[in-house]
Design a protein around this motif. Structure first.
Motif, PDB file in Angstrom:
ATOM      1  N   VAL A  27      10.201 -27.039  31.842  1.00 60.74           N
ATOM      2  CA  VAL A  27      10.126 -28.263  31.016  1.00 60.74           C
ATOM      3  C   VAL A  27       9.138 -28.171  30.237  1.00 60.74           C
ATOM      4  O   VAL A  27       7.777 -27.964  30.342  1.00 60.74           O
ATOM      5  N   THR A  28       9.535 -28.761  28.919  1.00 61.05           N
ATOM      6  CA  THR A  28       8.247 -29.107  27.697  1.00 61.05           C
ATOM      7  C   THR A  28       8.322 -30.388  27.620  1.00 61.05           C
ATOM      8  O   THR A  28       9.248 -31.229  27.191  1.00 61.05           O
ATOM      9  N   PRO A  50      16.500 -25.684  24.195  1.00 62.79           N
ATOM     10  CA  PRO A  50      16.336 -26.361  25.268  1.00 62.79           C
ATOM     11  C   PRO A  50      17.794 -26.725  25.647  1.00 62.79           C
ATOM     12  O   PRO A  50      18.848 -26.963  24.847  1.00 62.79           O
ATOM     13  N   ILE A  51      18.194 -26.694  26.951  1.00 69.66           N
ATOM     14  CA  ILE A  51      19.516 -26.911  27.714  1.00 69.66           C
ATOM     15  C   ILE A  51      19.862 -28.461  27.327  1.00 69.66           C
ATOM     16  O   ILE A  51      20.903 -29.010  27.487  1.00 69.66           O
ATOM     17  N   CYS A  52      18.704 -29.310  27.090  1.00 70.10           N
ATOM     18  CA  CYS A  52      18.937 -30.740  26.940  1.00 70.10           C
ATOM     19  C   CYS A  52      17.610 -31.335  26.598  1.00 70.10           C
ATOM     20  O   CYS A  52      16.587 -30.687  26.734  1.00 70.10           O
ATOM     21  N   VAL A  53      17.760 -32.626  25.915  1.00 72.48           N
ATOM     22  CA  VAL A  53      16.425 -33.378  25.567  1.00 72.48           C
ATOM     23  C   VAL A  53      16.574 -34.591  26.366  1.00 72.48           C
ATOM     24  O   VAL A  53      17.751 -35.188  26.551  1.00 72.48           O
ATOM     25  N   ILE A  54      15.729 -35.049  27.050  1.00 69.20           N
ATOM     26  CA  ILE A  54      15.783 -36.136  27.918  1.00 69.20           C
ATOM     27  C   ILE A  54      14.675 -37.133  27.291  1.00 69.20           C
ATOM     28  O   ILE A  54      13.568 -36.899  27.233  1.00 69.20           O
ATOM     29  N   MET A  90      11.842 -24.275  18.661  1.00 72.07           N
ATOM     30  CA  MET A  90      12.315 -23.815  19.939  1.00 72.07           C
ATOM     31  C   MET A  90      13.631 -23.171  19.607  1.00 72.07           C
ATOM     32  O   MET A  90      13.978 -22.049  20.202  1.00 72.07           O
ATOM     33  N   VAL A  91      14.511 -23.771  18.727  1.00 73.95           N
ATOM     34  CA  VAL A  91      15.641 -23.144  18.427  1.00 73.95           C
ATOM     35  C   VAL A  91      15.687 -21.725  17.634  1.00 73.95           C
ATOM     36  O   VAL A  91      16.204 -20.955  18.000  1.00 73.95           O
ATOM     37  N   GLU A  92      14.638 -21.931  16.778  1.00 75.29           N
ATOM     38  CA  GLU A  92      14.553 -20.772  15.705  1.00 75.29           C
ATOM     39  C   GLU A  92      14.017 -19.505  16.528  1.00 75.29           C
ATOM     40  O   GLU A  92      14.056 -18.379  16.261  1.00 75.29           O
TER      41      GLU A  92
END
Ligand SMILES: O=c1ccn([C@@H]2O[C@H](COP(=O)(O)OP(=O)(O)O[C@H]3O[C@H](CO)[C@@H](O)[C@H](O)[C@H]3O)[C@@H](O)[C@H]2O)c(=O)[nH]1
Length: 457
Positions: free
Chosen positions: A23-24, A102-106, A95-97
């Motif tokens: 978790v970030t 992430p598997i999702c953003v909450i 993060m993407v690069e």
């Protein structure tokens, strides 16, 4: 960026981390500082700081609604949070690069712009409101049917399309923000904007459990346009405390817990707290003080006001019997102490769930936001509390008199209605604790959510 939202999201982070999910938490410096200690022994949770903008009209160093001098600053605060978008997107982009998307953003409901940020990078956005299913459904329904509501009287029962309410609801029960004929235009626009983003989210994380609110889920989900599902994962306060029932908390060193440890009689102390947002006038706090003195019950009372002090003469009278805490306490831990027998509460959703989880009946005194709906659900829907008598004029300085508070405390702690609420809430508490254990409804839902997100990557 309000304690009522941050704390459950921290608990959710812990629950995810227990399932080996990294978790970030992306937040601002002062919020990060207050979170750091809580997550220090969770190596899979990390904090990334982004700066809070400097904005005219907003006091410096206010990065959380609990730090606002009053709720008059709420709107400027909300508008300022829009400026977090760019630095947030940079973190996400990195993060993407670096091939660790992430598997999702909450995301919090109030940060509506995160929807566009997520869509641009193809990351599912889950939204979190901090509220329960029923109150969210009523709020959404009344928002969309505002015109029909206008012509209705304050006392006629409301019939909300698609909803089966567990109590009679009238216009006078609705939160002030819905009932006000003249919405503040900018606030209205802001809610409209974040509400539109909300409706397009991939899913909704809900701090509730199915056994409590399952029947209202279909009505709630009908407000989402892409088939979003409501994932009931709560009570989030229970993650990390699994297996514990009423404890004595002997090894906690803060004043309030030490004081509580000296209270030997089970269910004897009334805990009083009005959350982190409601502004309670000092004259109203005087009434609470007189009522607690008069009731004769031991009390532990958390006071946020910086200007209020105990009225002359009362200090001696309550010495040894009551503790007034002016610092932050661990409310959830306090409620699970066996000496606590009742909770005089504003009925913020976290307080409601924490009380239910600990099996403590509530003396409900709703103040702002959706709290009147939570109170109604708790008292009339679940039978897990009783209500204080409130005066009908919302502009009055004293909304509840000392006699009425005192009567409420006496009934909750020693009366027959209090006894039946205690029995009811203790039964609900058992169900709540089971929900987050292995095989429980919320635990299973959490695993299903993780599986679904992994598949959709
Ligand atoms: O000294 C303190 C004071 C508060 N708390 C915690 O702070 C949270 C407060 O949350 P809540 O009871 O929900 O009250 P508010 O902070 O007022 O919550 C806001 O957010 C909630 C969730 O959306 C809404 O239900 C409320 O109406 C809204 O006022 C709870 O977890 C408490 O345990 C502490 O631990 N120690």
């Amino acid at each position: 960026m309000a304690q009522g939202h941050t704390l459950p999201l921290l608990d959710l982070s812990k629950a995810l981390s227990q399932q080996q999910i990294k978790v970030t938490i992306i937040t601002t410096p002062s919020n990060a500082k207050s979170m750091a200690k809580t997550i220090s022994n969770h190596p899979t949770i990390s904090l990334v700081e982004i700066p809070f903008p400097t904005v005219d009209g907003l006091p410096k160093d206010c990065e959380n609604t609990s730090q606002l001098p009053s709720m008059e600053f709420h709107l400027p605060f909300l508008l300022a949070t829009k400026q977090l978008r760019k630095p947030f997107e940079q973190v996400l982009q990195t993060m993407v690069e670096s091939k660790t998307p992430p598997i999702c953003v909450i995301s919090d409901f109030f940060l509506g712009w995160t929807l566009a940020s997520c869509q641009a990078l193809g990351v599912p956005r889950l939204v979190f409101h901090g509220m329960g299913i029923l109150s969210m459904s009523i709020t959404k329904s009344t928002w969309f049917h505002a015109q029909q509501l206008e012509s209705m009287s304050m006392i006629d029962p409301l019939d909300l399309p698609g909803m089966k309410l567990p109590f009679t609801l009238t216009k006078s029960d609705l939160p002030g923000s819905i009932n006000l004929p003249n919405h503040d235009e900018m606030f209205y626009q802001f809610i409209q904007e974040v509400g539109e983003a909300d409706a397009k989210s991939w899913g909704v994380v809900v701090n509730s459990f199915e056994e409590l609110e399952k029947s209202h889920i279909p009505a709630f989900e009908s407000f989402y346009i892409n088939g979003a599902k409501a994932w009931c994962l709560g009570p989030l306060c229970l993650y990390g405390k699994m297996g514990s029932n009423k404890s004595t908390n002997q090894n906690h060193s803060c004043t309030s817990t030490q004081w509580l440890a000296d209270q030997v009689k089970p269910d004897s102390v009334i805990y009083v707290s009005f959350g982190t947002q409601a502004d309670v006038s000092d004259s109203q706090l005087d009434e609470v003080a007189f009522a607690l003195e008069e009731s004769g019950f031991p009390f532990l009372w958390v006071v946020r006001s910086k200007t209020w002090s105990l009225p002359a003469g009362l200090e001696e009278k309550v010495k040894g019997r009551g503790l007034i805490a002016r610092e932050w306490v661990d409310q959830s831990q306090i409620l699970s102490h066996r000496a606590i027998g009742g909770f005089l509460s504003h009925c913020g959703w976290n307080s409601v769930l924490e009380s239910v989880s600990a099996g403590v009946p509530v003396l409900a005194w709703p103040m702002i936001a959706e709290q009147s709906l939570n109170a109604k659900f708790l008292v009339d829907g679940l039978g897990a509390g009783i209500s204080v008598k409130r005066v009908q004029n919302p502009d009055a300085k004293i909304l509840v008199s000392r006699q009425d508070i005192c009567e409420g405390v006496e009934e909750l702690m020693g009366g027959s209605r209090g006894r039946s609420a205690r029995e009811r809430v203790q039964a609900l508490g058992r169900v709540a604790r089971r929900a987050v254990q292995k095989g429980g409804s919320s635990h299973d839902t959490l695993n299903k959510l993780i599986d679904k997100l992994r598949v959709s990557m």
